[in-house]
Design a protein around this motif. Structure first.
Motif, PDB file in Angstrom:
ATOM      1  N   GLN A  91       0.712  -1.048   0.029  1.00 41.29           N
ATOM      2  CA  GLN A  91       0.094  -0.209  -0.047  1.00 41.29           C
ATOM      3  C   GLN A  91       0.924   0.985   0.091  1.00 41.29           C
ATOM      4  OE1 GLN A  91      -0.043  -2.651   2.052  1.00 41.29           O
ATOM      5  NE2 GLN A  91      -1.574  -2.517   3.529  1.00 41.29           N
ATOM      6  N   ALA A  92       2.213   1.313   0.800  1.00 39.75           N
ATOM      7  CA  ALA A  92       2.896   2.382   0.900  1.00 39.75           C
ATOM      8  C   ALA A  92       3.348   2.876  -0.728  1.00 39.75           C
ATOM      9  CB  ALA A  92       3.992   2.208   1.807  1.00 39.75           C
ATOM     10  N   HIS A  93       3.635   1.856  -1.255  1.00 39.01           N
ATOM     11  CA  HIS A  93       4.230   2.270  -2.814  1.00 39.01           C
ATOM     12  C   HIS A  93       3.012   2.198  -3.656  1.00 39.01           C
ATOM     13  CE1 HIS A  93       7.741   1.102  -0.598  1.00 39.01           C
ATOM     14  NE2 HIS A  93       8.379   1.747  -1.550  1.00 39.01           N
ATOM     15  N   GLY A  94       1.776   2.212  -3.563  1.00 37.59           N
ATOM     16  CA  GLY A  94       0.690   2.534  -4.581  1.00 37.59           C
ATOM     17  C   GLY A  94       0.016   1.231  -4.936  1.00 37.59           C
ATOM     18  N   VAL A  95       0.267   0.097  -4.557  1.00 40.24           N
ATOM     19  CA  VAL A  95      -0.292  -1.060  -5.108  1.00 40.24           C
ATOM     20  C   VAL A  95      -1.901  -1.085  -4.475  1.00 40.24           C
ATOM     21  CG1 VAL A  95      -0.679  -3.648  -4.929  1.00 40.24           C
ATOM     22  CG2 VAL A  95       1.599  -2.611  -4.730  1.00 40.24           C
ATOM     23  N   ARG A  96      -2.948  -1.252  -5.540  1.00 38.50           N
ATOM     24  CA  ARG A  96      -4.222  -1.322  -5.020  1.00 38.50           C
ATOM     25  C   ARG A  96      -4.717  -2.639  -5.455  1.00 38.50           C
ATOM     26  NH1 ARG A  96      -6.981   2.746  -9.054  1.00 38.50           N
ATOM     27  NH2 ARG A  96      -8.759   2.014  -8.082  1.00 38.50           N
ATOM     28  N   ARG A  97      -4.363  -3.480  -6.114  1.00 38.27           N
ATOM     29  CA  ARG A  97      -5.009  -4.739  -6.285  1.00 38.27           C
ATOM     30  C   ARG A  97      -4.040  -5.934  -6.368  1.00 38.27           C
ATOM     31  NH1 ARG A  97      -9.615  -7.207  -8.326  1.00 38.27           N
ATOM     32  NH2 ARG A  97     -10.735  -5.236  -8.172  1.00 38.27           N
ATOM     33  N   VAL A  98      -4.003  -6.979  -5.657  1.00 37.59           N
ATOM     34  CA  VAL A  98      -3.310  -8.092  -5.194  1.00 37.59           C
ATOM     35  C   VAL A  98      -3.978  -9.280  -5.698  1.00 37.59           C
ATOM     36  CG1 VAL A  98      -2.011  -9.226  -3.833  1.00 37.59           C
ATOM     37  CG2 VAL A  98      -2.144  -6.814  -3.320  1.00 37.59           C
ATOM     38  N   SER A  99      -3.227  -9.996  -6.780  1.00 33.36           N
ATOM     39  CA  SER A  99      -3.592 -11.381  -7.006  1.00 33.36           C
ATOM     40  C   SER A  99      -2.995 -12.431  -6.119  1.00 33.36           C
ATOM     41  CB  SER A  99      -3.530 -11.636  -8.703  1.00 33.36           C
ATOM     42  OG  SER A  99      -3.986 -10.854  -9.360  1.00 33.36           O
ATOM     43  N   ILE A 100      -3.420 -13.449  -5.858  1.00 33.24           N
ATOM     44  CA  ILE A 100      -2.750 -14.616  -5.113  1.00 33.24           C
ATOM     45  C   ILE A 100      -3.107 -16.044  -5.689  1.00 33.24           C
ATOM     46  CG2 ILE A 100      -3.095 -13.272  -2.744  1.00 33.24           C
ATOM     47  CD1 ILE A 100      -5.337 -14.804  -2.259  1.00 33.24           C
ATOM     48  N   ALA A 101      -2.364 -16.786  -5.399  1.00 36.98           N
ATOM     49  CA  ALA A 101      -2.385 -18.372  -5.969  1.00 36.98           C
ATOM     50  C   ALA A 101      -3.513 -19.216  -5.469  1.00 36.98           C
ATOM     51  CB  ALA A 101      -1.176 -18.761  -6.074  1.00 36.98           C
ATOM     52  N   GLY A 102      -3.975 -19.863  -6.149  1.00 38.38           N
ATOM     53  CA  GLY A 102      -4.967 -20.831  -5.836  1.00 38.38           C
ATOM     54  C   GLY A 102      -4.569 -22.229  -6.637  1.00 38.38           C
ATOM     55  N   TYR A 103      -4.666 -23.445  -6.070  1.00 41.14           N
ATOM     56  CA  TYR A 103      -4.145 -24.668  -6.344  1.00 41.14           C
ATOM     57  C   TYR A 103      -5.774 -25.616  -6.222  1.00 41.14           C
ATOM     58  CZ  TYR A 103       0.175 -22.338  -5.760  1.00 41.14           C
ATOM     59  OH  TYR A 103       1.396 -21.620  -5.910  1.00 41.14           O
ATOM     60  N   LEU A 145      -6.944  -3.937   0.407  1.00 40.11           N
ATOM     61  CA  LEU A 145      -6.712  -4.013  -1.042  1.00 40.11           C
ATOM     62  C   LEU A 145      -7.633  -5.115  -1.493  1.00 40.11           C
ATOM     63  CD1 LEU A 145      -2.821  -4.825  -0.022  1.00 40.11           C
ATOM     64  CD2 LEU A 145      -3.673  -2.984  -1.570  1.00 40.11           C
ATOM     65  N   ALA A 146      -7.757  -4.653  -2.822  1.00 40.55           N
ATOM     66  CA  ALA A 146      -8.647  -5.499  -3.614  1.00 40.55           C
ATOM     67  C   ALA A 146      -8.011  -6.787  -4.084  1.00 40.55           C
ATOM     68  CB  ALA A 146      -9.149  -4.908  -5.056  1.00 40.55           C
ATOM     69  N   GLY A 147      -8.862  -7.966  -4.159  1.00 46.52           N
ATOM     70  CA  GLY A 147      -8.032  -9.201  -4.446  1.00 46.52           C
ATOM     71  C   GLY A 147      -8.416  -9.911  -5.550  1.00 46.52           C
ATOM     72  N   GLU A 148      -7.919 -10.897  -6.041  1.00 47.58           N
ATOM     73  CA  GLU A 148      -8.526 -11.796  -6.820  1.00 47.58           C
ATOM     74  C   GLU A 148      -7.396 -13.101  -6.569  1.00 47.58           C
ATOM     75  OE1 GLU A 148      -8.563 -10.633 -10.837  1.00 47.58           O
ATOM     76  OE2 GLU A 148      -6.514 -10.781 -11.368  1.00 47.58           O
ATOM     77  N   VAL A 149      -8.039 -14.264  -7.477  1.00 51.99           N
ATOM     78  CA  VAL A 149      -7.129 -15.550  -7.134  1.00 51.99           C
ATOM     79  C   VAL A 149      -7.113 -16.065  -8.591  1.00 51.99           C
ATOM     80  CG1 VAL A 149      -7.332 -17.786  -6.072  1.00 51.99           C
ATOM     81  CG2 VAL A 149      -8.410 -16.220  -4.836  1.00 51.99           C
ATOM     82  N   ILE A 150      -5.741 -16.471  -8.676  1.00 48.85           N
ATOM     83  CA  ILE A 150      -5.417 -16.822 -10.069  1.00 48.85           C
ATOM     84  C   ILE A 150      -5.197 -18.439  -9.780  1.00 48.85           C
ATOM     85  CG2 ILE A 150      -3.910 -16.896 -11.999  1.00 48.85           C
ATOM     86  CD1 ILE A 150      -3.479 -13.971 -11.632  1.00 48.85           C
ATOM     87  N   THR A 151      -5.558 -19.249 -10.350  1.00 54.73           N
ATOM     88  CA  THR A 151      -5.305 -20.513 -10.135  1.00 54.73           C
ATOM     89  C   THR A 151      -4.171 -21.231 -11.156  1.00 54.73           C
ATOM     90  OG1 THR A 151      -6.898 -21.782 -11.713  1.00 54.73           O
ATOM     91  CG2 THR A 151      -7.754 -20.855  -9.888  1.00 54.73           C
ATOM     92  N   GLN A 152      -3.684 -22.187 -10.584  1.00 54.23           N
ATOM     93  CA  GLN A 152      -2.718 -23.178 -11.283  1.00 54.23           C
ATOM     94  C   GLN A 152      -3.387 -23.753 -12.788  1.00 54.23           C
ATOM     95  OE1 GLN A 152      -0.196 -23.778 -12.938  1.00 54.23           O
ATOM     96  NE2 GLN A 152       1.010 -24.165 -11.090  1.00 54.23           N
ATOM     97  N   PHE A 153      -2.991 -24.057 -13.489  1.00 54.67           N
ATOM     98  CA  PHE A 153      -3.624 -24.439 -14.820  1.00 54.67           C
ATOM     99  C   PHE A 153      -3.970 -25.883 -14.732  1.00 54.67           C
ATOM    100  CE2 PHE A 153       0.639 -25.910 -15.709  1.00 54.67           C
ATOM    101  CZ  PHE A 153       0.567 -27.140 -16.390  1.00 54.67           C
TER     102      PHE A 153
END
Length: 285
Positions: free
Chosen positions: A124-136, A164-172
């Motif tokens: 947040q201190a550097h301006g990040v607004r949205r963070v994606s995290i991993a899902g398996y 922070l807004a978030g979303e999940v990106i899964t493994q293929f």
């Protein structure tokens, strides 16, 4: 909604993945990939900060949205993380990031996982607004299932706490069923963040199976046939058309929430982008 419309809806707002070595291909996809498309820039051990920075800048210059990866266990110190984020901020490429634990078995510094980076306050201190995290959806070869679920719920809660807004990106994967079952379990835990389902772009069968083996993705004979992989012709190629059509058929917004797709470009950024354009244009059967 018919299946063609459902596929179009899933593909609307798709995202792509690239490495620093794909930078030269970014300009070549401007005419076939919609402006504003998110393109993740991976954090590979063999690529230095300069290469990754150049890739993110090229993505932005081409009219796309760069999503730089931050590999927690590769960070030597808070100062290293802060310097990396400051560099991204200076380039205007820091708004969206993907935070992952990373490959090293032993952390190079104080960050043992993605959660520790999220809780650092530096994003947040550097301006990040949205963070994606991993899902398996099919697990991880080196992490027990209970630990994966604990990590997912912990990261999701931390994103909410930090605003922070978030979303999940899964493994293929090659099989729709375990992916959608996993998403239902995610929703059952109260995690309502958008999920981007990992989809392998068109690539050689041998290459796809090699990556699948590395990441613990199921490739039984029945799964291979369902996806369109030929285990007897490893020199052939395969695309995700069957997977996407099955996903469009079995995906239900009321149960699965907001779902999009994320393409891993094992066969190259340009080749995957062209395949998507051809598929959406009805030029693939």
């Amino acid at each position: 909604m018919n299946r063609t419309c459902a596929v179009d809806e899933l593909l609307d707002g798709f995202s792509l993945e690239m490495t620093g070595r794909d930078t030269g291909e970014v300009g070549a996809i401007r005419d076939i990939v919609p402006p504003g498309t998110r393109i993740n820039v991976t954090f590979l051990g063999g690529e230095d900060l300069t290469l990754r920075r150049s890739a993110a800048r090229a993505v932005k210059a081409a009219g796309f949205v760069p999503v730089p990866h931050i590999s927690a266990r590769r960070l030597a110190s808070p100062a290293a993380l802060s310097e990396h984020l400051a560099t991204l901020a200076a380039d205007g490429t820091v708004e969206y990031v993907f935070v992952v634990g990373g490959d090293p078995a032993t952390p190079h510094g104080p960050y043992s996982d993605a959660l520790s980076v999220i809780e650092s306050g530096l994003l947040q201190a550097h301006g990040v607004r949205r963070v994606s995290i991993a899902g398996y959806p099919e697990g991880h070869p080196d992490i027990p299932p209970a630990a994966l679920w604990s990590a997912l719920t912990g990261k999701s809660a931390a994103l909410r706490r930090t605003g922070l807004a978030g979303e999940v990106i899964t493994q293929f994967g090659f099989d729709v069923d375990p992916v959608l079952d996993w998403i239902e379990d995610v929703r059952g835990l109260g995690i309502d963040a958008p999920v981007r389902i990992g989809v392998p772009g068109p690539a050689g069968v041998h290459r796809l199976l090699r990556f699948a083996g590395r990441f613990g993705v199921g490739t039984s004979a029945s799964i291979a046939r369902k996806y369109g992989l030929s285990l007897t012709n490893l020199m052939g190629t395969a695309g995700p058309d069957r997977f996407l059509r099955a996903l469009a058929t079995d995906y239900h917004p009321d149960r699965h929430g907001v779902v999009k797709v994320h393409f891993y470009t094992f066969g190259g950024l340009r080749a995957t982008s062209q395949w998507i354009a051809d598929f959406r244009g009805g030029r693939l059967t």
